[in-house]
Motif scaffolding. Structure first.
Motif, PDB file in Angstrom:
ATOM      1  N   LEU A  41      -3.709  -8.137  -1.510  1.00 58.74           N
ATOM      2  CA  LEU A  41      -4.204  -7.373  -0.360  1.00 58.74           C
ATOM      3  C   LEU A  41      -5.393  -8.062   0.304  1.00 58.74           C
ATOM      4  O   LEU A  41      -5.557  -7.976   1.528  1.00 58.74           O
ATOM      5  CB  LEU A  41      -4.550  -5.943  -0.778  1.00 58.74           C
ATOM      6  N   THR A  57      -9.522  -2.578  -0.047  1.00 58.47           N
ATOM      7  CA  THR A  57      -8.909  -3.278  -1.170  1.00 58.47           C
ATOM      8  C   THR A  57      -9.760  -3.130  -2.425  1.00 58.47           C
ATOM      9  O   THR A  57      -9.241  -2.881  -3.523  1.00 58.47           O
ATOM     10  CB  THR A  57      -8.710  -4.754  -0.811  1.00 58.47           C
ATOM     11  N   ARG A  85       0.838  -1.214   0.000  1.00 57.37           N
ATOM     12  CA  ARG A  85       0.000   0.000   0.000  1.00 57.37           C
ATOM     13  C   ARG A  85       0.869   1.260   0.000  1.00 57.37           C
ATOM     14  O   ARG A  85       0.585   2.213  -0.732  1.00 57.37           O
ATOM     15  CB  ARG A  85      -0.940   0.004   1.195  1.00 57.37           C
ATOM     16  N   ALA A 134      -3.692   4.916  -1.056  1.00 54.33           N
ATOM     17  CA  ALA A 134      -3.839   3.471  -0.899  1.00 54.33           C
ATOM     18  C   ALA A 134      -4.020   3.061   0.546  1.00 54.33           C
ATOM     19  O   ALA A 134      -4.711   2.082   0.834  1.00 54.33           O
ATOM     20  CB  ALA A 134      -2.628   2.755  -1.491  1.00 54.33           C
ATOM     21  N   THR A 135      -3.426   3.792   1.474  1.00 47.40           N
ATOM     22  CA  THR A 135      -3.551   3.396   2.880  1.00 47.40           C
ATOM     23  C   THR A 135      -4.908   3.756   3.455  1.00 47.40           C
ATOM     24  O   THR A 135      -5.275   3.247   4.514  1.00 47.40           O
ATOM     25  CB  THR A 135      -2.440   4.057   3.717  1.00 47.40           C
ATOM     26  N   LEU A 154      -9.448   0.401  -3.780  1.00 48.93           N
ATOM     27  CA  LEU A 154      -8.129   0.590  -4.383  1.00 48.93           C
ATOM     28  C   LEU A 154      -8.058  -0.056  -5.759  1.00 48.93           C
ATOM     29  O   LEU A 154      -7.559   0.537  -6.716  1.00 48.93           O
ATOM     30  CB  LEU A 154      -7.043   0.026  -3.471  1.00 48.93           C
TER      31      LEU A 154
END
Length: 194
Positions: A150, A126, A110, A121-122, A129
């Motif tokens: 992920l 999932t 991430r 991304a953090t 993203l």
């Protein structure tokens, strides 16, 4: 031009006669002139567009052959690889610490995606993203590869699912592949010119 109509019949005359020839009115162009001018205008526009396209291609080809390949900054990839190497060296997997192993694996991937592609991304799930990656031009198979890894990280950390050690080791390899596949590469001059 204006004109006046002069009656030629006498009052009470109802006899039919043939029409007189039409009188021409000066000032109007011939019927073929407008379509011919329109056709010439379209042909001129097409010729200008073709010349502009040829000139742009020549200009681009000249720039492409002169331009040297851009230097590629791989610090982000190198940092992510170093973190993955440190994870492998810590042997959390050998100690059976799946939470730490998959937690750090997901964090590295991430953080890398956030640094390389400017995705948040953090802060995304999932699924979010993966959808964002495909929406921003990352190839679908790469987004699925990231999403699959992920999801396995999330399942291990949050759902307590423990894969066998071979599968967990393979997930580390997948993380290295994600980084290598997204690594920018220098473009050779012959690739730019073609």
């Amino acid at each position: 031009p204006g004109f006046t109509v002069q009656p030629l019949l006498a009052p009470g005359d109802n006899e039919l006669r043939p029409l007189k020839p039409q009188q021409s009115v000066g000032g109007a162009p011939a019927a073929w002139v407008r379509p011919a001018l329109g056709g010439l205008a379209v042909a001129a526009l097409l010729a200008l567009a073709a010349l502009a396209t040829v000139a742009a291609r020549r200009r681009w080809a000249r720039r492409a052959t002169v331009r040297a390949p851009a230097a590629v900054d791989t610090r982000v990839e190198d940092a992510a690889r170093a973190r993955l190497d440190a994870l492998a060296a810590a042997d959390a997997l050998g100690a059976g610490d799946y939470d730490r192993y998959y937690g750090q694996l997901g964090e590295v991937v991430r953080d890398y995606l956030e640094a390389r592609f400017a995705f948040t991304a953090t802060a995304l799930t999932t699924t979010e993203l993966e959808r964002l990656m495909t929406g921003r031009g990352v190839e679908r198979w790469q987004a699925r590869l990231v999403g699959g890894l992920l999801e396995r990280c999330d399942a291990a950390v949050y759902a307590g699912q423990r894969p066998d050690p071979a599968s967990a080791d393979h997930d580390l390899t997948v993380a290295f592949e994600i980084i290598e596949l997204a690594r920018p590469r220098a473009v050779a001059l012959d690739e730019v010119a073609s």
